[in-house]
Enzyme design. Structure first.
Site, PDB file in Angstrom:
ATOM      1  N   CYS A   2       0.842  -1.313  -0.038  1.00  7.38           N
ATOM      2  CA  CYS A   2      -0.008   0.101   0.129  1.00  7.38           C
ATOM      3  C   CYS A   2       0.850   1.407   0.085  1.00  7.38           C
ATOM      4  O   CYS A   2       2.270   1.358   0.154  1.00  7.38           O
ATOM      5  CB  CYS A   2      -0.806  -0.207   1.175  1.00  7.38           C
ATOM      6  SG  CYS A   2      -1.715  -1.544   1.633  1.00  7.38           S
ATOM      7  N   ARG A  27       1.300   1.533  -5.853  1.00  8.61           N
ATOM      8  CA  ARG A  27       1.561   0.543  -4.827  1.00  8.61           C
ATOM      9  C   ARG A  27       0.376  -0.063  -4.596  1.00  8.61           C
ATOM     10  O   ARG A  27       0.200  -1.087  -3.674  1.00  8.61           O
ATOM     11  CB  ARG A  27       2.056   1.559  -3.749  1.00  8.61           C
ATOM     12  CG  ARG A  27       3.273   2.305  -4.083  1.00  8.61           C
ATOM     13  CD  ARG A  27       3.761   3.012  -2.727  1.00  8.61           C
ATOM     14  NE  ARG A  27       4.239   1.952  -1.609  1.00  8.61           N
ATOM     15  CZ  ARG A  27       5.156   1.529  -1.403  1.00  8.61           C
ATOM     16  NH1 ARG A  27       6.229   1.587  -2.215  1.00  8.61           N
ATOM     17  NH2 ARG A  27       5.311   0.553  -0.426  1.00  8.61           N
ATOM     18  N   TRP A  75      -3.833  -1.870  -1.159  1.00  5.21           N
ATOM     19  CA  TRP A  75      -3.693  -3.255  -1.861  1.00  5.21           C
ATOM     20  C   TRP A  75      -3.863  -4.148  -0.828  1.00  5.21           C
ATOM     21  O   TRP A  75      -3.293  -4.453  -0.076  1.00  5.21           O
ATOM     22  CB  TRP A  75      -2.189  -3.441  -2.485  1.00  5.21           C
ATOM     23  CG  TRP A  75      -2.256  -4.546  -3.344  1.00  5.21           C
ATOM     24  CD1 TRP A  75      -2.857  -4.884  -4.360  1.00  5.21           C
ATOM     25  CD2 TRP A  75      -1.340  -5.878  -2.952  1.00  5.21           C
ATOM     26  NE1 TRP A  75      -2.766  -6.208  -5.195  1.00  5.21           N
ATOM     27  CE2 TRP A  75      -1.601  -6.788  -4.200  1.00  5.21           C
ATOM     28  CE3 TRP A  75      -0.642  -6.249  -1.867  1.00  5.21           C
ATOM     29  CZ2 TRP A  75      -1.003  -8.156  -4.032  1.00  5.21           C
ATOM     30  CZ3 TRP A  75      -0.201  -7.653  -1.976  1.00  5.21           C
ATOM     31  CH2 TRP A  75      -0.341  -8.414  -3.174  1.00  5.21           C
ATOM     32  N   ASN A 101       1.178   0.499   5.827  1.00  2.06           N
ATOM     33  CA  ASN A 101       1.567  -0.407   4.840  1.00  2.06           C
ATOM     34  C   ASN A 101       2.301  -1.343   5.302  1.00  2.06           C
ATOM     35  O   ASN A 101       3.414  -1.273   6.168  1.00  2.06           O
ATOM     36  CB  ASN A 101       2.423   0.452   3.777  1.00  2.06           C
ATOM     37  CG  ASN A 101       3.147  -0.420   2.968  1.00  2.06           C
ATOM     38  OD1 ASN A 101       2.629  -1.428   2.446  1.00  2.06           O
ATOM     39  ND2 ASN A 101       4.314  -0.278   2.247  1.00  2.06           N
ATOM     40  N   GLY A 102       1.817  -2.432   5.160  1.00  5.13           N
ATOM     41  CA  GLY A 102       2.834  -3.659   5.752  1.00  5.13           C
ATOM     42  C   GLY A 102       1.716  -4.997   6.266  1.00  5.13           C
ATOM     43  O   GLY A 102       0.776  -4.731   6.012  1.00  5.13           O
ATOM     44  N   GLU A 481       9.560 -14.142 -19.675  1.00  4.77           N
ATOM     45  CA  GLU A 481       9.135 -12.744 -19.654  1.00  4.77           C
ATOM     46  C   GLU A 481       8.114 -12.268 -20.420  1.00  4.77           C
ATOM     47  O   GLU A 481       7.122 -11.581 -20.171  1.00  4.77           O
ATOM     48  CB  GLU A 481      10.471 -11.896 -19.759  1.00  4.77           C
ATOM     49  CG  GLU A 481      10.358 -10.475 -19.481  1.00  4.77           C
ATOM     50  CD  GLU A 481       9.521 -10.028 -18.056  1.00  4.77           C
ATOM     51  OE1 GLU A 481       9.575 -10.680 -17.215  1.00  4.77           O
ATOM     52  OE2 GLU A 481       9.104  -8.955 -18.010  1.00  4.77           O
ATOM     53  N   LYS A 485       4.571 -10.779 -19.220  1.00  9.39           N
ATOM     54  CA  LYS A 485       4.171  -9.207 -19.586  1.00  9.39           C
ATOM     55  C   LYS A 485       2.619  -9.419 -20.344  1.00  9.39           C
ATOM     56  O   LYS A 485       1.958  -8.676 -19.857  1.00  9.39           O
ATOM     57  CB  LYS A 485       5.150  -8.836 -20.761  1.00  9.39           C
ATOM     58  CG  LYS A 485       6.551  -8.222 -20.169  1.00  9.39           C
ATOM     59  CD  LYS A 485       6.258  -6.865 -19.531  1.00  9.39           C
ATOM     60  CE  LYS A 485       6.128  -6.714 -18.042  1.00  9.39           C
ATOM     61  NZ  LYS A 485       6.944  -7.616 -17.392  1.00  9.39           N
ATOM     62  N   GLU A 488       0.074 -10.296 -17.295  1.00 12.01           N
ATOM     63  CA  GLU A 488      -0.136  -9.212 -16.144  1.00 12.01           C
ATOM     64  C   GLU A 488      -0.821  -8.086 -16.665  1.00 12.01           C
ATOM     65  O   GLU A 488      -1.418  -7.433 -15.762  1.00 12.01           O
ATOM     66  CB  GLU A 488       1.207  -8.835 -15.226  1.00 12.01           C
ATOM     67  CG  GLU A 488       2.266  -8.100 -16.139  1.00 12.01           C
ATOM     68  CD  GLU A 488       3.075  -7.906 -15.288  1.00 12.01           C
ATOM     69  OE1 GLU A 488       3.254  -7.747 -13.986  1.00 12.01           O
ATOM     70  OE2 GLU A 488       4.451  -7.997 -15.856  1.00 12.01           O
ATOM     71  N   HIS A 504       6.097 -33.100 -23.719  1.00 12.38           N
ATOM     72  CA  HIS A 504       5.843 -34.206 -22.809  1.00 12.38           C
ATOM     73  C   HIS A 504       4.799 -33.645 -21.827  1.00 12.38           C
ATOM     74  O   HIS A 504       4.571 -33.632 -20.580  1.00 12.38           O
ATOM     75  CB  HIS A 504       7.169 -33.863 -21.618  1.00 12.38           C
ATOM     76  CG  HIS A 504       8.345 -34.425 -22.196  1.00 12.38           C
ATOM     77  ND1 HIS A 504       8.657 -35.518 -22.620  1.00 12.38           N
ATOM     78  CD2 HIS A 504       9.559 -33.585 -22.844  1.00 12.38           C
ATOM     79  CE1 HIS A 504      10.174 -35.655 -23.246  1.00 12.38           C
ATOM     80  NE2 HIS A 504      10.326 -34.644 -23.334  1.00 12.38           N
ATOM     81  N   LYS A 603       2.998  -2.381  -7.902  1.00 14.13           N
ATOM     82  CA  LYS A 603       4.369  -2.337  -8.297  1.00 14.13           C
ATOM     83  C   LYS A 603       5.387  -2.791  -7.615  1.00 14.13           C
ATOM     84  O   LYS A 603       6.360  -3.643  -8.060  1.00 14.13           O
ATOM     85  CB  LYS A 603       4.608  -0.659  -8.350  1.00 14.13           C
ATOM     86  CG  LYS A 603       5.810  -0.503  -8.996  1.00 14.13           C
ATOM     87  CD  LYS A 603       6.034  -1.018 -10.520  1.00 14.13           C
ATOM     88  CE  LYS A 603       7.442  -0.761 -11.109  1.00 14.13           C
ATOM     89  NZ  LYS A 603       7.576  -1.685 -12.194  1.00 14.13           N
TER      90      LYS A 603
END
Ligand code: AGP
Length: 608
Positions: A2, A27, A75, A101-102, A481, A485, A488, A504, A603
């Site tokens: 957050c 955030r 968040w 935040n945490g 990657e 991309k 997300e 396989h 982020k």
């Protein structure tokens, strides 16, 4: 994670809080709230939804008078996004108000104890425990109450706190979640990150773990957990304020993709001197470099994908054994770290909780830790034995692009330095690599100018359900990657596969029209890759190939080909990623997704 802000000064607090939160929305953005104190009443407005809902509710803060305030953009971790779970949180009589935040890891135990003492909880959050715990210990001395809860809470926190009977004071405290404070003209400001304060000040104090700040309109005092005063020096932030703005691009993600040539050049050039690679910040002598027997790379997400690429590059170029771990696994698997092992932590934000914990685990086991970080002064930067910065500048879009590219280059520089010092490449090979490396920024620019072609192709796949990315060697790493991309930002399911592994099992998912992106930049693997492409195309797949200029052979097996300029085989990831970034971006735009703030993401994940 957050974002928190706080202000105390001679100006109206609410507009400043809202402005600060707008710079921290990356955030977390599922709900937001502010509390403002005019000396009589602490007024609070909070709501589910984006910050603009809060701005509308408060008429951009004009309906909430007062020159002391705290704010929060969330968040969600504990408790779904809702008005009641939004911060700030307050004690029963509203005399203490907190933003956080945490994660308070032991909140359930503390909550049980507080309930047994008669406390009532309105929300499902861990944060509400903080404000009731403060209430429980509060006897009129804020500093004392804060240090008391610090001894009781486990986990991570950056807190902004207002005490009603201290109308001219703002408090903040930090453990493991980032917190900065700064003087502004006529006041003081706290925030989770630099962009929120840049408009007001460039001289910023980075709060260390278990440090407390007491602010008034014109004073700032720092204390440790024993309530002893401590001295701190500000750090000058020389970011360009516009760098944290969109600069005319539709999205930060597009802007930051276009900043890659400069960011890559800024990461390379200070480390090239008279044709040599000079990485002073490495803090290692040539003897120490020669003595390294193993490298362990630990990171999350895209930074982890850089680690996978770097394994191939370091082992291929410098002949050093490399292990790569996701940080959330590394931190709990009791890793075996022998002497002469160099641990590298890759992180854009430098605040990712799992990566920070992995750093501490490695140091507890006696390893030397090199941080490769983008955010100056971040926790991972400060706790590493040495730090090599990627000079990408502030990266706001949740989906990393320029910082990822700079990490790739930083690792290439490191690999070349190690290979040269350990004498495993010739001077000619080294000189050729330097030439190739210096060409990368222009080659990236060339690929970026290809965007219309990519956009047109992407628009054919807006309704795709499953997309596969396949490759071998470093191309497998770039496939990871490319897949992330796409996922997300566009919410389309995708998987990256070692091309030889698809048969396989997973190839059973390939059906008529399934898009398979094949990355083949390694000449010695072209033939193998082409046979994998045939495997999927004979089962109905549409094959997009990303390959080197001149490899026309591939067109026999590909339905659509994107060529990248020739470069050293170890550097191709820096080029092949560009069309894949653009592909994911344009699919997301075409699907109307919120490109810079994708759902459920943040982020920097500063919680577990
Ligand atoms: C990448 O686009 C994602 N946003 C995410 O995977 C990110 O790379 C990961 O969370 C690690 O973040 P860091 O580099 O700041 O540690």
């Amino acid at each position: 994670m957050c974002g928190i802000v706080g202000y105390i000064g001679n100006k109206q607090a609410a507009p400043i809080l809202l402005d600060g939160l707008s710079k921290l929305e990356y955030r977390g953005y599922d709900s937001a709230g502010i509390a403002v104190y005019d000396g009589e009443t602490i007024e609070m407005t909070k709501s589910k939804g984006r910050l603009k809902v809060l701005s509308e509710l408060t008429h951009d803060g004009t309906t909430m008078p007062g020159t002391l305030g705290i704010g929060h953009t969330r968040w969600a971790t504990h408790g779904a996004p809702s008005d009641v779970n939004a911060h700030p949180h307050f004690n029963k009589d509203g005399s203490i108000v907190v933003v956080h935040n945490g994660i308070i890891e032991n909140y359930l135990k503390l909550k049980k104890k507080l309930i047994s003492k008669g406390y009532e909880f309105l929300s499902e959050t861990d944060t509400e425990v903080v404000v009731h715990l403060l209430d429980y210990y509060y006897n009129g001395n804020p500093l004392q109450a804060i240090t008391k809860i610090m001894h009781r809470m486990e986990g991570s926190y950056a807190l902004g706190i207002i005490f009603k009977d201290h109308p001219t004071e703002l408090y903040a405290v930090r453990k493991d979640s980032p917190l900065i404070v700064g003087h502004t003209e006529g006041g003081n400001i706290i925030a989770s990150d630099v962009p929120a304060v840049l408009k007001y000040t460039r001289d910023v104090y980075f709060i260390e773990n278990e440090e407390i700040v007491k602010m008034t309109e014109d004073t700032m005092e720092f204390y440790n957990v024993d309530e002893e005063p401590i001295e701190k020096e500000p750090i000058r932030i020389d970011w360009d304020v516009n760098a944290a703005e969109k600069g005319g691009y539709e999205h930060f993600m597009l802007k930051e993709m276009y900043e890659q040539p400069k960011a890559i050049s800024d990461t390379i050039m200070p480390r090239l001197k008279d044709g040599k690679i000079v990485i002073e910040e490495l803090g290692m002598t040539e003897e120490e470099i020669k003595a390294v027997r193993k490298i362990m790379i630990v990171a999350c997400g895209s930074a982890y994908h850089v680690g996978i690429t770097s394994k191939y590059v370091l082992e291929g170029m410098a002949r050093i054994p490399v292990e790569v771990d996701v940080a959330s696994e590394f931190r709990y698997r009791d890793p075996i770290i022998e002497d002469d092992t160099l641990v590298i932590i890759l992180s854009q934000s430098g605040e990712t909780a799992d990566s920070l914990a992995a750093l501490r685990e490695a140091k507890n086991k006696g390893a030397k830790v090199l941080g490769i970080v983008n955010v100056v002064g971040s926790s991972i930067a400060r706790e590493s034995d040495n730090v090599m910065y990627t000079w990408a500048g502030p990266e706001i879009a949740v989906a990393t692009t320029k910082a990822y590219s700079c990490q790739l280059i930083a690792m290439d520089l490191l690999a070349m330095k190690f290979a040269q010092v350990r004498g495993v490449i010739s001077e000619t090979e080294f000189e050729d690599m330097i030439k190739d490396l210096k060409r990368i920024p222009d080659q990236v620019e060339l690929l970026l100018n290809n965007k219309e072609k990519i956009q047109k192709f992407a628009n054919r796949y807006l309704a795709a359900r499953d997309v596969f990315f396949i490759g071998r060697g470093v191309d497998y790493a770039i496939s990871m990657e490319g897949s992330l991309k796409l996922k997300e930002v566009s919410y389309i399911h995708s998987e990256a596969y070692a091309a030889g592994e698809l048969k396989h099992g997973t190839i059973s998912l390939v059906e008529e029209g399934t898009l398979v992106a094949a990355v083949l930049t390694q000449e010695d693997l072209y033939k193998k890759m082409i046979s994998n492409m045939v495997e999927v195309s004979t089962r109905g797949a549409f094959v997009l190939a990303v390959t080197n200029e001149g490899n026309d052979e591939v067109e026999k097996a590909a339905d659509y080909t994107i060529y990248i300029p020739k470069t050293n085989k170890y550097f191709t990831n820096s080029l092949a990623i560009i069309p894949l970034q653009l592909f994911g971006y344009y699919i997301a735009v075409g699907r109307g997704c919120d490109v810079d703030k994708p759902r459920n993401l943040a982020k920097s994940v500063t919680v577990e």
